[in-house]
Design a protein around this motif. Structure first.
Motif, mmCIF file in Angstrom:
data_model
loop_
_atom_site.group_PDB
_atom_site.id
_atom_site.type_symbol
_atom_site.label_atom_id
_atom_site.label_comp_id
_atom_site.label_asym_id
_atom_site.label_seq_id
_atom_site.Cartn_x
_atom_site.Cartn_y
_atom_site.Cartn_z
ATOM 1 N N ILE A 42 -0.050 -5.059 13.712
ATOM 2 C CA ILE A 42 0.484 -5.514 12.199
ATOM 3 C C ILE A 42 2.003 -5.539 11.824
ATOM 4 N N VAL A 43 2.235 -4.119 12.782
ATOM 5 C CA VAL A 43 3.885 -4.138 13.361
ATOM 6 C C VAL A 43 4.500 -4.956 13.894
ATOM 7 N N SER A 44 3.663 -6.203 15.088
ATOM 8 C CA SER A 44 4.898 -7.369 15.940
ATOM 9 C C SER A 44 5.042 -8.680 14.765
ATOM 10 N N GLY A 45 3.704 -8.685 13.901
ATOM 11 C CA GLY A 45 3.142 -10.173 13.307
ATOM 12 C C GLY A 45 2.251 -10.265 13.414
ATOM 13 N N ASP A 46 1.537 -9.837 14.707
ATOM 14 C CA ASP A 46 0.583 -10.355 15.225
ATOM 15 C C ASP A 46 -0.302 -10.695 14.663
ATOM 16 N N PRO B 164 5.557 -9.420 10.901
ATOM 17 C CA PRO B 164 5.694 -8.345 10.725
ATOM 18 C C PRO B 164 5.676 -7.523 9.260
ATOM 19 N N GLN B 165 5.601 -6.377 9.168
ATOM 20 C CA GLN B 165 5.342 -5.076 8.785
ATOM 21 C C GLN B 165 4.604 -4.130 8.573
ATOM 22 N N PRO B 166 5.283 -3.184 8.137
ATOM 23 C CA PRO B 166 4.782 -1.628 8.158
ATOM 24 C C PRO B 166 3.486 -1.580 7.601
ATOM 25 N N LYS C 131 1.239 -1.226 -0.102
ATOM 26 C CA LYS C 131 -0.055 -0.451 0.135
ATOM 27 C C LYS C 131 0.993 1.406 -0.171
ATOM 28 N N TRP C 132 1.984 1.488 0.485
ATOM 29 C CA TRP C 132 2.905 2.381 1.095
ATOM 30 C C TRP C 132 3.584 2.725 -0.669
ATOM 31 N N TRP C 133 4.275 1.528 -1.174
ATOM 32 C CA TRP C 133 4.507 1.826 -2.419
ATOM 33 C C TRP C 133 3.481 2.396 -3.459
ATOM 34 N N ALA C 134 2.649 1.821 -3.756
ATOM 35 C CA ALA C 134 1.179 1.823 -4.213
ATOM 36 C C ALA C 134 1.423 3.517 -4.208
ATOM 37 N N PRO D 168 -11.872 9.389 11.820
ATOM 38 C CA PRO D 168 -12.099 8.275 12.582
ATOM 39 C C PRO D 168 -10.068 8.124 11.968
ATOM 40 N N TYR D 169 -9.942 6.615 12.445
ATOM 41 C CA TYR D 169 -9.196 6.821 12.027
ATOM 42 C C TYR D 169 -8.484 5.426 10.040
ATOM 43 N N VAL D 170 -7.582 5.634 9.590
ATOM 44 C CA VAL D 170 -7.938 4.613 8.813
ATOM 45 C C VAL D 170 -6.948 4.308 8.709
ATOM 46 N N ILE D 171 -6.529 2.429 9.155
ATOM 47 C CA ILE D 171 -5.414 2.164 9.581
ATOM 48 C C ILE D 171 -4.816 0.653 8.860
ATOM 49 N N LYS D 172 -3.993 0.570 7.711
ATOM 50 C CA LYS D 172 -4.128 -0.630 7.083
ATOM 51 C C LYS D 172 -1.956 -1.613 6.496
ATOM 52 N N ALA D 173 -2.996 -3.008 6.694
ATOM 53 C CA ALA D 173 -1.346 -3.295 6.748
ATOM 54 C C ALA D 173 -0.743 -2.586 5.520
#
Ligand code: GLY
Length: 439
Positions: free
Chosen positions: A175-179, A184-186, A109-112, A145-150
């Motif tokens: 997301i960031v911990s990988g749980d 783990p991912q941004p 999503k960040w690359w895009a 509202p906060y939009v959060i994406k993996a």
């Protein structure tokens, strides 16, 4: 005769096999029983995981029809590099699907987001979050509202919207911990955008693009957009609230910069690009890209294309979309950008397990009305999304079981036909939304 190999096993791929099969020879790879019914399998006796690199035997099976065009349905094989594997093995093989690198338009999503920002494609503001500390810092920049994406693929579960900071922080932490998603991912925090959504479907040949159509899907489980998110409960095409002026804005402000960006960045892109849009008070914004066709939008769109689909796909795979410029049905809207405006409308209703999305349905025998092939009288189709065949009988095997589609020259007529057909196949353990394409 042109030959296609369809990769994938869902309702979208069944629609691809059936509609391309009207004008070409079709084969399947990693397909379902229903797809194999119309498209003989190249992977007989093999177990192929779509989300793993191809082994040598599977790769040679996929390439075993010389001259065939390989059409990718789902994103996972492109995400893990099947297109690159094919290009290394057979550089001249015709493929509809981007490389692993270009597939980052969907897989990161960040690359895009960075691609869009660099190339002036309107989209919501966002920040990348690598830790919960980043989240604390960036939350101050965004209103709820906060939009959060993996950042990466997350089987449709990677996006969530929160009114409160606490649950948003917990989601980021997962997301960031990988749980939450296995590694783990941004994550991304994004500006919340409100308005009606629509999807634009492009076919690209490495240079030019053809807008094949627009569609809208329904993600919530129940009528009136209630209940949990699903993989999609229905769709329709075209989208009546998009005027000719809106289309011109989309051409100039959205599609043109995307195509210019692909060219500027030398991202050779041959295949499908799904541009997910939202109409906000400040204009259209891109919500997401997918490097595949939509599901269940494809099931509505493809029947409106009919035999044209095979012709266009072949032109795209050969890098010759510009040769369609003389086609009476196709309008040249800008350099290297073409558009098809169908005289047909279509509605797709998803027939799902009663307990979907919480649980799937296995082993329930389906009515004899569902037996493939998909084509029904009066422009109707029944595509299989989650079924299997045993001794000639068809059984439920998934959450979303069938995709019932009807085409007509008006959306209200397509809707009427679609629900008549759907009523014939829905039974006690199955359900559907009753408000698809209701205005
Ligand atoms: N219908 C939404 C998707 O295919 O991602």
């Amino acid at each position: 005769m042109t030959e296609f190999v369809i990769v994938g096993r869902g309702g979208r791929e069944h629609a691809l096999a059936e509609i391309l099969g009207q004008a070409a020879a079709v084969f399947s790879f990693a397909g379902s029983d229903a797809i194999r019914h119309v498209a003989p399998p190249l992977d007989e006796g093999m177990t192929v995981a779509l989300d793993r690199e191809l082994g040598d035997a599977a790769l040679s099976a996929l390439l075993s029809r010389p001259g065939s065009i390989i059409v990718f349905g789902p994103e996972q094989p492109m995400a893990v590099g099947w297109v690159d594997q094919i290009r290394i093995a057979e550089p001249d093989r015709l493929v509809l699907g981007p490389s692993q690198f270009a597939a980052q338009l969907e897989t990161s999503k960040w690359w895009a987001k960075e691609f869009m920002v660099r190339n002036g494609v309107p989209t919501g503001a966002a920040e990348r979050i690598k830790s919960v500390d980043d989240f604390e810092r960036f939350t101050l920049q965004f209103e709820p509202p906060y939009v959060i994406k993996a950042d990466g693929l997350a089987a449709g579960k990677g996006v969530a919207i929160f009114d409160q900071v606490g649950p948003a922080r917990a989601f980021v932490d997962g997301i960031v911990s990988g749980d939450l998603f296995g590694r783990p991912q941004p994550a991304l925090i994004e500006e919340f955008l409100a308005g009606p959504e629509l999807s634009v479907f492009l076919l690209l040949d490495g240079d030019s693009a053809l807008q094949m159509g627009m569609a809208r899907d329904y993600k919530r489980a129940f009528d009136d957009d209630q209940g949990p998110n699903t993989g999609g409960m229905g769709s329709f095409t075209p989208v009546p609230d998009i005027s000719a002026d809106d289309q011109r804005v989309i051409d100039q402000r959205i599609l043109r910069p995307i195509l210019d960006g692909l060219r500027r960045e030398q991202l050779f892109y041959r295949g499908f690009l799904y541009v997910g849009l939202i109409r906000t008070e400040r204009g259209f914004r891109v919500l997401e890209f997918n490097v595949r066709m939509g599901d269940p939008e494809t099931q509505a769109l493809l029947p409106t294309l009919g035999m044209r689909a095979a012709v266009w796909f072949e032109h795209a795979a050969c890098g010759e979309l510009n040769q369609l410029a003389d086609d009476m049905d196709i309008e040249a809207v800008a350099p290297n950008l073409y558009r098809f405006v169908s005289a047909q409308a279509a509605v797709c209703v998803v027939v799902a397990a009663e307990s979907y999305p919480q649980a799937s349905l296995q082993g329930e025998r389906l009515s004899a009305d569902v037996v493939p092939p998909a084509c029904r009288p009066a422009g109707g189709y029944i595509f299989h999304a989650g079924t299997r065949c045993c001794d000639g009988d068809w059984y439920a095997d998934g959450g979303r079981i069938l995709n019932v589609v009807a085409t007509a020259d008006r959306l209200d007529l397509a809707r009427q036909q679609c629900y008549i057909l759907a009523q014939e196949v829905v039974d006690l353990k199955l359900r559907m939304r009753r408000d698809i394409a209701a205005f």
